[in-house]
Design an enzyme around this catalytic site. Structure first.
Site, PDB file in Angstrom:
ATOM      1  N   SER A   1      34.583 -36.601 -22.088  1.00 22.61           N
ATOM      2  CA  SER A   1      34.982 -37.979 -22.366  1.00 22.61           C
ATOM      3  C   SER A   1      36.416 -38.044 -22.881  1.00 22.61           C
ATOM      4  CB  SER A   1      34.031 -38.535 -23.434  1.00 22.61           C
ATOM      5  OG  SER A   1      34.517 -39.730 -23.978  1.00 22.61           O
TER       6      SER A   1
ATOM      7  N   TYR B   1      29.249 -37.735 -32.127  1.00 19.27           N
ATOM      8  CA  TYR B   1      29.122 -37.805 -30.664  1.00 19.27           C
ATOM      9  C   TYR B   1      30.354 -37.179 -30.004  1.00 19.27           C
ATOM     10  CZ  TYR B   1      29.948 -39.785 -26.080  1.00 19.27           C
ATOM     11  OH  TYR B   1      30.293 -39.921 -24.767  1.00 19.27           O
TER      12      TYR B   1
ATOM     13  N   LYS C   1      31.110 -33.574 -27.633  1.00 12.66           N
ATOM     14  CA  LYS C   1      31.836 -33.444 -26.352  1.00 12.66           C
ATOM     15  C   LYS C   1      32.857 -32.312 -26.446  1.00 12.66           C
ATOM     16  CE  LYS C   1      29.867 -36.664 -23.906  1.00 12.66           C
ATOM     17  NZ  LYS C   1      28.926 -36.269 -22.852  1.00 12.66           N
TER      18      LYS C   1
HETATM   19  C1  WQD Z   1      36.170 -51.042 -25.222  1.00 13.78           C
HETATM   20  C2  WQD Z   1      37.071 -52.054 -25.908  1.00 13.78           C
HETATM   21  C3  WQD Z   1      36.523 -52.502 -28.203  1.00 13.78           C
HETATM   22  C4  WQD Z   1      32.660 -54.391 -27.498  1.00 13.78           C
HETATM   23  C5  WQD Z   1      33.186 -45.883 -26.100  1.00 13.78           C
HETATM   24  C6  WQD Z   1      33.030 -44.511 -26.691  1.00 13.78           C
HETATM   25  C7  WQD Z   1      33.428 -43.479 -25.692  1.00 13.78           C
HETATM   26  C8  WQD Z   1      32.634 -43.715 -24.487  1.00 13.78           C
HETATM   27  C9  WQD Z   1      32.711 -45.049 -23.898  1.00 13.78           C
HETATM   28  C10 WQD Z   1      30.549 -42.849 -24.013  1.00 13.78           C
HETATM   29  C11 WQD Z   1      37.444 -51.662 -27.333  1.00 13.78           C
HETATM   30  C12 WQD Z   1      36.341 -53.728 -27.350  1.00 13.78           C
HETATM   31  C13 WQD Z   1      33.874 -53.768 -27.311  1.00 13.78           C
HETATM   32  C14 WQD Z   1      32.651 -55.737 -27.967  1.00 13.78           C
HETATM   33  C15 WQD Z   1      35.054 -55.719 -28.004  1.00 13.78           C
HETATM   34  N1  WQD Z   1      31.836 -42.773 -24.029  1.00 13.78           N
HETATM   35  N2  WQD Z   1      35.048 -54.417 -27.568  1.00 13.78           N
HETATM   36  N3  WQD Z   1      33.848 -56.346 -28.187  1.00 13.78           N
HETATM   37  O1  WQD Z   1      35.089 -47.747 -27.610  1.00 13.78           O
HETATM   38  O2  WQD Z   1      36.640 -47.442 -25.614  1.00 13.78           O
HETATM   39  O3  WQD Z   1      34.567 -46.117 -25.780  1.00 13.78           O
HETATM   40  O4  WQD Z   1      32.405 -45.985 -24.931  1.00 13.78           O
HETATM   41  O5  WQD Z   1      29.578 -42.598 -23.739  1.00 13.78           O
HETATM   42  O6  WQD Z   1      33.231 -42.236 -26.238  1.00 13.78           O
HETATM   43  O7  WQD Z   1      33.828 -44.416 -27.855  1.00 13.78           O
HETATM   44  O8  WQD Z   1      34.390 -48.495 -25.248  1.00 13.78           O
HETATM   45  O9  WQD Z   1      33.275 -50.472 -24.297  1.00 13.78           O
HETATM   46  O10 WQD Z   1      32.838 -49.869 -26.712  1.00 13.78           O
HETATM   47  O11 WQD Z   1      35.076 -50.758 -26.079  1.00 13.78           O
HETATM   48  O12 WQD Z   1      36.111 -56.324 -28.238  1.00 13.78           O
HETATM   49  O13 WQD Z   1      31.605 -56.339 -28.159  1.00 13.78           O
HETATM   50  O14 WQD Z   1      36.355 -53.284 -26.021  1.00 13.78           O
HETATM   51  O15 WQD Z   1      37.081 -52.836 -29.440  1.00 13.78           O
HETATM   52  O16 WQD Z   1      38.773 -52.052 -27.533  1.00 13.78           O
HETATM   53  P1  WQD Z   1      35.256 -47.472 -26.178  1.00 13.78           P
HETATM   54  P2  WQD Z   1      33.792 -49.921 -25.585  1.00 13.78           P
END
Ligand code: WQD
Length: 340
Positions: free
Chosen positions: A126, A151, A155
């Site tokens: 990741s 988590y 990785k």
């Molecule tokens: C993306 C953007 C949030 C939800 C995570 C894990 C990573 C991974 C994929 C997993 C960010 C914003 C989100 C919401 C928002 N691997 N957001 N409102 O955090 O980049 O990655 O998921 O298996 O390891 O850390 O992805 O989709 O959670 O967030 O504004 O309700 O969307 O702040 O900027 P992230 P995400």
């Protein structure tokens, strides 16, 4: 030439099911193994419908070494793609042992059998291993940073386990694919993401809000040092991502690897902000989304996107689907789930 067999651990999950479809289309025999701890049979059934085959499905836990040994004895496996792991960042902070035990033990068992049988290993890593990068875009040579969650640590640790085993045991080769943010669903809308409970990731939260399951999307922070103040990510279409696995498996099985252990970034190379993603979702699907600006979410990095040129050169892979196509597929899947 005899068909090669690929074992997909966690093959009934979101990424595993899409990868299975692409492996089958590319002519591989696929064996799916899953313990169904975080999914039901929806995606497995969808995979069978798309491929027109009742693919072998073994219900088992990769933490059970005897079961893993039996699986490798029952099938002649040329390569294993390992997805079977827990993946909720917040839960891993609350219960680190659950994550360390499950995610490490399962992979250690796979490595043990890969060593015994001489089998290639593809590990699903990741972008989280890059933490908050000093320079953008991140290339595979960019340093890994301390992760903010157990988590993420699993990785990094699994990457290291694979690297060390490849270097010690000449009959194992390994590739780690570092995914950026996988989103969307298969164009058939027969397989897709099935989050349990309240979605933590952006796109499932958006689609559930649009369908009326959630009242309002919170955009976590609009005061980041980015062009529009919201975080930037590299959102990669799930079918494009799945195809990268086929390229990586072919590279391993066709003897094309230049080193025993290789790492590739899998992303588009294009940053997209949360606000841009929301606006594109509204436009392409012709709807209005209820959203509000909320405080920053702890642990979020400001921006991360990749340099995918190594994947293009060495794997012969690059992302082809547009954000519009991907966000249309995510919405089609949500509507299908809702029976609309
Ligand atoms: C993306 C953007 C949030 C939800 C995570 C894990 C990573 C991974 C994929 C997993 C960010 C914003 C989100 C919401 C928002 N691997 N957001 N409102 O955090 O980049 O990655 O998921 O298996 O390891 O850390 O992805 O989709 O959670 O967030 O504004 O309700 O969307 O702040 O900027 P992230 P995400």
């Amino acid at each position: 030439m005899a068909k090669k067999t690929v074992l997909v651990s966690g093959g009934a999950g979101y990424i595993g099911s899409h990868v299975t479809v692409e492996l089958d289309a590319a002519g591989y025999d696929v064996v799916i193994a899953d313990n169904f701890s975080n999914c039901d049979h929806t995606n497995y059934n969808g995979v069978c419908e798309i491929t027109g085959k009742k693919l072998p499905l073994i219900t088992m836990d990769f933490c059970d070494l005897d079961a893993v040994r039996k699986l490798f004895n029952d099938y002649s496996i040329d390569a294993v793609i390992h997805f079977a792991a827990f993946k909720a960042v917040g839960e891993s902070v609350a219960d680190p042992l659950k994550y360390y035990v499950n995610n490490l033990e399962s992979f250690l068992n796979i490595l043990t059998l890969a060593r015994e049988k001489g089998c290639n290993v593809l590990f699903s890593s990741s972008a989280t291993v890059y933490g908050e990068p000093d320079e953008l875009p991140v290339s595979e040579r960019s340093p890994r940073k301390p992760c903010t969650s157990p988590y993420g640590n699993t990785k990094q640790m699994c990457e290291d386990l694979l690297r060390d085993c490849v270097s010690a045991y000449p009959n194992i080769k390994g590739i780690a694919l570092r995914y950026f943010n996988p989103i969307g669903a298969h164009p058939s809308a027969l397989i897709g993401e099935l989050p349990r409970g309240v979605p933590q990731n952006l796109v499932p939260f958006i689609t559930q809000t649009a369908i009326g399951k959630r009242e309002c999307l919170s955009i976590f922070g609009d005061d980041y040092p980015t062009p529009d103040g919201t975080c930037q990510r590299d959102y990669i279409d799930i079918v494009d991502l799945a195809k990268a696995h086929v390229c990586a498996v072919a590279r391993m099985l066709d003897g094309k690897m230049e080193e025993g252990y290789e790492i590739f970034n899998i992303g588009t190379g294009r940053p997209l902000s949360v606000m841009e993603l929301v606006t594109t979702f509204e436009k392409v699907n012709d709807l209005k989304l209820n959203y509000k600006i909320a405080p920053r979410r702890p642990g979020d990095v400001t921006a991360v996107w990749c340099d995918p040129s190594l994947s293009e050169q060495k794997l012969g892979w690059k992302a082809t689907r547009t954000t519009e196509q991907t966000l249309a597929s995510a919405w089609a899947w949500e509507k299908k789930l809702a029976g609309k």
